[in-house]
Design a protein around this motif. Structure first.
Motif, PDB file in Angstrom:
ATOM      1  N   GLY A  99       0.779  -1.231   0.000  1.00 26.50           N
ATOM      2  CA  GLY A  99       0.000   0.000   0.000  1.00 26.50           C
ATOM      3  C   GLY A  99       0.811   1.281   0.000  1.00 26.50           C
ATOM      4  N   TYR A 100       2.142   1.168   0.051  1.00 28.58           N
ATOM      5  CA  TYR A 100       3.005   2.352   0.100  1.00 28.58           C
ATOM      6  C   TYR A 100       3.882   2.441  -1.148  1.00 28.58           C
ATOM      7  CZ  TYR A 100       1.938   3.011   5.069  1.00 28.58           C
ATOM      8  OH  TYR A 100       1.305   3.242   6.269  1.00 28.58           O
ATOM      9  N   HIS A 101       4.149   3.684  -1.544  1.00 26.97           N
ATOM     10  CA  HIS A 101       5.184   3.928  -2.544  1.00 26.97           C
ATOM     11  C   HIS A 101       6.439   4.365  -1.801  1.00 26.97           C
ATOM     12  CE1 HIS A 101       7.247   5.052  -6.175  1.00 26.97           C
ATOM     13  NE2 HIS A 101       7.400   6.288  -5.744  1.00 26.97           N
ATOM     14  N   TYR A 102       7.564   3.773  -2.172  1.00 28.74           N
ATOM     15  CA  TYR A 102       8.842   4.075  -1.533  1.00 28.74           C
ATOM     16  C   TYR A 102       9.701   4.903  -2.485  1.00 28.74           C
ATOM     17  CZ  TYR A 102       7.751   0.719   2.154  1.00 28.74           C
ATOM     18  OH  TYR A 102       7.169   0.073   3.212  1.00 28.74           O
ATOM     19  N   ALA A 103      10.432   5.845  -1.926  1.00 31.31           N
ATOM     20  CA  ALA A 103      11.258   6.724  -2.755  1.00 31.31           C
ATOM     21  C   ALA A 103      12.424   7.251  -1.926  1.00 31.31           C
ATOM     22  CB  ALA A 103      10.418   7.878  -3.306  1.00 31.31           C
ATOM     23  N   ARG A 104      13.255   8.030  -2.596  1.00 28.23           N
ATOM     24  CA  ARG A 104      14.368   8.686  -1.896  1.00 28.23           C
ATOM     25  C   ARG A 104      14.393  10.153  -2.275  1.00 28.23           C
ATOM     26  NH1 ARG A 104      19.470  10.725  -1.897  1.00 28.23           N
ATOM     27  NH2 ARG A 104      20.931   9.964  -0.296  1.00 28.23           N
ATOM     28  N   LYS A 148      17.335   2.503   7.524  1.00 28.77           N
ATOM     29  CA  LYS A 148      18.217   1.854   6.548  1.00 28.77           C
ATOM     30  C   LYS A 148      17.840   0.393   6.354  1.00 28.77           C
ATOM     31  CE  LYS A 148      22.223   4.856   7.196  1.00 28.77           C
ATOM     32  NZ  LYS A 148      23.682   4.927   7.513  1.00 28.77           N
ATOM     33  N   ASN A 149      17.428  -0.266   7.432  1.00 24.61           N
ATOM     34  CA  ASN A 149      17.007  -1.665   7.309  1.00 24.61           C
ATOM     35  C   ASN A 149      15.785  -1.789   6.412  1.00 24.61           C
ATOM     36  OD1 ASN A 149      19.046  -2.574   8.967  1.00 24.61           O
ATOM     37  ND2 ASN A 149      17.798  -2.583  10.828  1.00 24.61           N
ATOM     38  N   GLU A 150      14.852  -0.843   6.557  1.00 29.38           N
ATOM     39  CA  GLU A 150      13.664  -0.851   5.709  1.00 29.38           C
ATOM     40  C   GLU A 150      14.040  -0.577   4.257  1.00 29.38           C
ATOM     41  OE1 GLU A 150       9.271  -0.876   5.193  1.00 29.38           O
ATOM     42  OE2 GLU A 150      10.847  -1.932   6.285  1.00 29.38           O
ATOM     43  N   SER A 151      14.987   0.325   4.033  1.00 30.96           N
ATOM     44  CA  SER A 151      15.466   0.601   2.681  1.00 30.96           C
ATOM     45  C   SER A 151      16.035  -0.662   2.045  1.00 30.96           C
ATOM     46  CB  SER A 151      16.537   1.693   2.705  1.00 30.96           C
ATOM     47  OG  SER A 151      17.113   1.863   1.433  1.00 30.96           O
ATOM     48  N   ASN A 152      16.813  -1.405   2.803  1.00 30.04           N
ATOM     49  CA  ASN A 152      17.410  -2.635   2.285  1.00 30.04           C
ATOM     50  C   ASN A 152      16.336  -3.652   1.929  1.00 30.04           C
ATOM     51  OD1 ASN A 152      18.795  -5.397   2.492  1.00 30.04           O
ATOM     52  ND2 ASN A 152      20.527  -3.978   2.578  1.00 30.04           N
ATOM     53  N   GLU A 157      12.899  -6.124  -2.582  1.00 29.95           N
ATOM     54  CA  GLU A 157      11.596  -6.247  -3.234  1.00 29.95           C
ATOM     55  C   GLU A 157      11.657  -5.696  -4.659  1.00 29.95           C
ATOM     56  OE1 GLU A 157       8.626  -7.433  -2.346  1.00 29.95           O
ATOM     57  OE2 GLU A 157       8.859  -7.894  -0.218  1.00 29.95           O
ATOM     58  N   TYR A 158      12.321  -4.561  -4.829  1.00 32.55           N
ATOM     59  CA  TYR A 158      12.463  -3.960  -6.156  1.00 32.55           C
ATOM     60  C   TYR A 158      13.238  -4.889  -7.090  1.00 32.55           C
ATOM     61  CZ  TYR A 158      10.424   0.730  -6.019  1.00 32.55           C
ATOM     62  OH  TYR A 158       9.552   1.796  -6.016  1.00 32.55           O
ATOM     63  N   LYS A 159      14.272  -5.524  -6.538  1.00 36.28           N
ATOM     64  CA  LYS A 159      15.053  -6.466  -7.352  1.00 36.28           C
ATOM     65  C   LYS A 159      14.193  -7.650  -7.748  1.00 36.28           C
ATOM     66  CE  LYS A 159      19.229  -6.734  -7.695  1.00 36.28           C
ATOM     67  NZ  LYS A 159      20.231  -6.427  -8.751  1.00 36.28           N
ATOM     68  N   TRP A 192      24.823   2.111  -5.931  1.00 35.70           N
ATOM     69  CA  TRP A 192      24.207   2.841  -4.818  1.00 35.70           C
ATOM     70  C   TRP A 192      23.955   1.900  -3.635  1.00 35.70           C
ATOM     71  CZ3 TRP A 192      22.558   8.020  -6.114  1.00 35.70           C
ATOM     72  CH2 TRP A 192      22.103   8.763  -5.014  1.00 35.70           C
ATOM     73  N   ASP A 193      24.277   2.364  -2.446  1.00 36.52           N
ATOM     74  CA  ASP A 193      24.098   1.580  -1.230  1.00 36.52           C
ATOM     75  C   ASP A 193      22.622   1.231  -1.041  1.00 36.52           C
ATOM     76  OD1 ASP A 193      24.093   0.453   1.276  1.00 36.52           O
ATOM     77  OD2 ASP A 193      24.872   2.212   2.317  1.00 36.52           O
ATOM     78  N   ALA A 194      22.319  -0.053  -0.933  1.00 32.53           N
ATOM     79  CA  ALA A 194      20.933  -0.498  -0.771  1.00 32.53           C
ATOM     80  C   ALA A 194      20.299   0.036   0.504  1.00 32.53           C
ATOM     81  CB  ALA A 194      20.868  -2.019  -0.788  1.00 32.53           C
ATOM     82  N   ASN A 195      21.129   0.353   1.499  1.00 33.02           N
ATOM     83  CA  ASN A 195      20.600   0.898   2.755  1.00 33.02           C
ATOM     84  C   ASN A 195      20.184   2.352   2.627  1.00 33.02           C
ATOM     85  OD1 ASN A 195      21.040  -1.469   4.309  1.00 33.02           O
ATOM     86  ND2 ASN A 195      23.222  -0.973   4.429  1.00 33.02           N
ATOM     87  N   ASP A 196      20.484   2.951   1.465  1.00 32.03           N
ATOM     88  CA  ASP A 196      20.241   4.384   1.290  1.00 32.03           C
ATOM     89  C   ASP A 196      19.482   4.688  -0.007  1.00 32.03           C
ATOM     90  OD1 ASP A 196      20.608   7.170   1.982  1.00 32.03           O
ATOM     91  OD2 ASP A 196      22.141   7.273   0.427  1.00 32.03           O
ATOM     92  N   LEU A 197      18.997   3.644  -0.670  1.00 31.94           N
ATOM     93  CA  LEU A 197      18.323   3.866  -1.949  1.00 31.94           C
ATOM     94  C   LEU A 197      16.897   4.368  -1.755  1.00 31.94           C
ATOM     95  CD1 LEU A 197      18.783   3.691  -4.975  1.00 31.94           C
ATOM     96  CD2 LEU A 197      17.971   1.327  -4.916  1.00 31.94           C
ATOM     97  N   PHE A 198      16.332   4.122  -0.570  1.00 31.16           N
ATOM     98  CA  PHE A 198      15.000   4.611  -0.216  1.00 31.16           C
ATOM     99  C   PHE A 198      15.064   5.236   1.174  1.00 31.16           C
ATOM    100  CE2 PHE A 198      14.607   0.886  -2.913  1.00 31.16           C
ATOM    101  CZ  PHE A 198      13.753   1.312  -3.913  1.00 31.16           C
ATOM    102  N   ASN A 199      14.359   6.332   1.367  1.00 31.89           N
ATOM    103  CA  ASN A 199      14.331   6.921   2.719  1.00 31.89           C
ATOM    104  C   ASN A 199      12.967   7.463   3.134  1.00 31.89           C
ATOM    105  OD1 ASN A 199      14.266   9.325   1.256  1.00 31.89           O
ATOM    106  ND2 ASN A 199      16.397   9.876   1.739  1.00 31.89           N
TER     107      ASN A 199
END
Length: 323
Positions: A99-104, A148-152, A157-159, A192-199
């Protein structure tokens, strides 16, 4: 709920404490929910600058319009150095997880992580360096800053959904087909660091993109030239209806307003730091006396009272309208 005091604990037991706790929760749950609703309805409003994009931030658009900060600046700006920024997928809203869109976005990227788990209502603005113009982009309610854990987790999921591969292909295609983007650095995205690709994350239904990019008015200044998170402040000029001049004139009715027996001086009460005070409300007497003076002095003119200032939601006590 009965209070259980410290000196009574020895006479109590766990079953009693559990029963009392359950009773307390059931009796106060409505207050708790009301409090949470109030807090959520009074979220902090912030402004956030995002890089320029020609495709409404659904896919990268290349170097044109991006930041051209003077080279003497020591600040590293990814869009300037590499030709893109992850926030160019900010409004690719078809990609949702749970239900959420993730972005940075760069403005919440802080080493201290002070924004993590915070929720903000954000209004976005951007700068087109090609025409040297600031624009308002849109708003998102309840933007949550993630860890960062959620970003990873979202990166994986994106992969798995091959969305990450789609983004990489978009960058590669742009580098090949756009003559202004031949130096676009796709590798910087791959590395790009997977821990920082989404915030951040938000629900698509909380997005309000303005139908068109709205240029700043002549007197408007950006909340900040930098990619940070200043308070939102006043609404953009185009969202603020212009003040309309003039008055809604209400002429005095001689039969009512000149009659001394119509209204008496009243007592009003005011709360001050020293307590409640009673005061004579002399406003009516002064208004009536001034109207009488104006009518005697300017016999050809119309005299009005409590005239509304159109567009300002205020009133003028006494108005003289010349003939």
């Amino acid at each position: 709920m009965a209070d259980v005091y410290k000196n009574e604990l020895k006479d109590s037991d766990w079953n009693l404490l559990i029963d009392e706790s359950q009773t307390y929760i059931s009796e106060t749950i409505d207050t708790y929910n009301d409090t949470i609703a109030y807090i959520n309805s009074h979220r902090i409003r912030k402004s956030a600058r995002i890089c320029w994009n020609d495709y409404r931030w659904t896919r990268p658009s290349g170097f044109l319009g991006k930041s051209v900060t003077a080279q003497r600046s020591q600040a590293f700006i990814h869009e300037r150095e590499n030709g893109f920024a992850p926030e160019e997928w900010l409004f690719d809203l078809e990609k949702t997880i749970e239900g959420y869109h993730y972005a940075r976005i760069e403005p919440v990227h802080i080493k201290t992580g002070k924004h993590i788990n915070e929720k903000y209502d954000l209004i976005f603005y951007t700068f087109n360096s090609g025409i040297s113009q600031w624009f308002w982009v849109g708003e998102i309610r309840e933007v949550e800053v993630i860890s960062k854990n959620e970003s990873n987790r979202i990166y994986k999921e994106y992969k798995a959904k091959r969305w990450w591969n789609e983004q990489q292909l978009q960058l590669e295609e742009l580098r090949k087909t756009d003559e202004n983007s031949e130096h676009l650095n796709v590798k910087s995205f791959v590395d790009w660091d997977a821990n920082d690709l989404f915030n951040i994350r938000f629900r698509p239904e909380d997005v309000k993109l303005f139908p068109e990019l709205q240029p700043f008015s002549k007197n408007e200044k950006p909340p900040s030239n930098h990619y940070n998170l200043p308070d939102a402040g006043d609404k953009p000029a185009f969202l603020t209806p212009p003040k309309v001049g003039g008055l809604r004139f209400e002429e005095v009715d001689d039969d009512n307003d000149d009659n001394d027996n119509n209204e008496n001086t009243t007592i009003i009460k005011r709360n001050y730091s020293v307590g409640l005070r009673e005061l004579l409300n002399v406003h009516y007497d002064l208004q009536k006396a001034f109207i009488k003076y104006l009518k005697i002095t300017y016999t050809e003119d119309k005299i009005g009272k409590e005239c509304i200032r159109i567009g300002y939601n205020t009133r003028v006590d006494v108005v003289r309208q010349t003939a």
